[in-house]
Design a protein around this motif. Structure first.
Motif, PDB file in Angstrom:
ATOM      1  N   GLN A  82     -24.095   3.375  39.270  1.00  0.00           N
ATOM      2  CA  GLN A  82     -24.094   2.079  39.639  1.00  0.00           C
ATOM      3  C   GLN A  82     -24.826   1.578  40.346  1.00  0.00           C
ATOM      4  OE1 GLN A  82     -19.749   2.051  40.732  1.00  0.00           O
ATOM      5  NE2 GLN A  82     -19.023   0.730  39.108  1.00  0.00           N
ATOM      6  N   GLU A  83     -25.437   0.059  39.755  1.00  0.00           N
ATOM      7  CA  GLU A  83     -26.359  -0.393  40.556  1.00  0.00           C
ATOM      8  C   GLU A  83     -25.845  -1.997  40.580  1.00  0.00           C
ATOM      9  OE1 GLU A  83     -30.353   0.797  39.449  1.00  0.00           O
ATOM     10  OE2 GLU A  83     -29.730   2.716  39.414  1.00  0.00           O
ATOM     11  N   PRO A  84     -26.366  -2.704  41.704  1.00  0.00           N
ATOM     12  CA  PRO A  84     -26.043  -3.989  41.393  1.00  0.00           C
ATOM     13  C   PRO A  84     -27.098  -4.912  40.388  1.00  0.00           C
ATOM     14  CG  PRO A  84     -27.140  -3.556  43.590  1.00  0.00           C
ATOM     15  CD  PRO A  84     -27.036  -2.251  42.890  1.00  0.00           C
ATOM     16  N   ALA A  85     -26.386  -5.792  39.606  1.00  0.00           N
ATOM     17  CA  ALA A  85     -27.527  -6.388  38.771  1.00  0.00           C
ATOM     18  C   ALA A  85     -28.539  -7.400  39.715  1.00  0.00           C
ATOM     19  CB  ALA A  85     -26.729  -7.189  38.062  1.00  0.00           C
ATOM     20  N   THR A  86     -29.721  -7.178  39.196  1.00  0.00           N
ATOM     21  CA  THR A  86     -30.580  -8.025  39.577  1.00  0.00           C
ATOM     22  C   THR A  86     -30.667  -9.417  38.928  1.00  0.00           C
ATOM     23  OG1 THR A  86     -32.344  -7.573  37.773  1.00  0.00           O
ATOM     24  CG2 THR A  86     -32.180  -6.111  39.532  1.00  0.00           C
ATOM     25  N   GLY A  87     -31.383 -10.536  39.382  1.00  0.00           N
ATOM     26  CA  GLY A  87     -31.056 -11.842  39.089  1.00  0.00           C
ATOM     27  C   GLY A  87     -31.435 -11.769  37.591  1.00  0.00           C
TER      28      GLY A  87
END
Length: 184
Positions: A130-135
């Motif tokens: 799981q990774e945070p969405a980039t812009g």
């Protein structure tokens, strides 16, 4: 054979137990096209191909900091963008299998072109994180920046252990990933 499904609510179950073996099914140009069609969906992809250095973590997996062929794909079911997939292919693979730099890679896609060039993938490992969405990812997939997304890092190796492909699949909302483990 296991099948992928697309539920009435649009939820996608990606069944990895057969996806690479069936990548040319019905003339498909890769696993995504074959599995989405099989599930009753309407697959399509927007593809951009460039030569560029891989990000540091991918270069480490590839064992090379040189140029790679990068296939940047937006993959759709109908009009709905369901995943972003960036594939990094080492230069030696592109020299042996030049079709990997073409928009139309033919039946079975790049994995089939690699196999025809003597670079068949004999071992595939997929790490799911799981990774945070980039812009940019957030804007494309319709999620909030920083929202946790499933990311599959696919690494394909030949029987000799040479890495011939690293693909990062960034999945939109509504995915289930299914894997099987042989118990014999």
């Amino acid at each position: 054979m296991p099948n992928n499904t697309i539920g009435a609510d649009g939820a996608i179950t990606r069944d990895a137990r057969s996806r690479y073996r069936q990548r040319a099914e019905g003339g498909a140009h890769g696993a995504f096209e074959a599995e989405t069609r099989r599930a009753g969906g309407a697959p399509r992809a927007e593809v951009e191909i460039v030569r560029a250095a891989a990000p540091a973590d991918v270069a480490e997996i590839l064992g090379s900091t040189g140029d790679t062929v990068v296939r940047v794909r937006r993959m759709y079911d109908g009009d709905r963008l369901v995943q972003l997939a960036d594939t990094y292919i080492p230069a030696f693979v592109a020299e042996a299998a030049p079709a990997v730099e073409q928009l139309n890679t033919g039946e079975g896609g790049i994995i089939s072109r690699m196999a025809e060039a003597g670079l068949a993938q004999a071992d595939v490992v997929e790490d799911v994180t799981q990774e945070p969405a980039t812009g940019d990812q957030a804007a494309a997939l319709g999620v909030a920046e920083g929202e946790q997304l499933l990311v599959i890092t696919h690494v394909g190796r030949t029987a000799e252990g040479r890495v011939v492909e690293v693909t990062r699949h960034v999945l939109g909302r509504g995915w289930t990933l299914r894997y099987g483990v042989p118990l014999d």
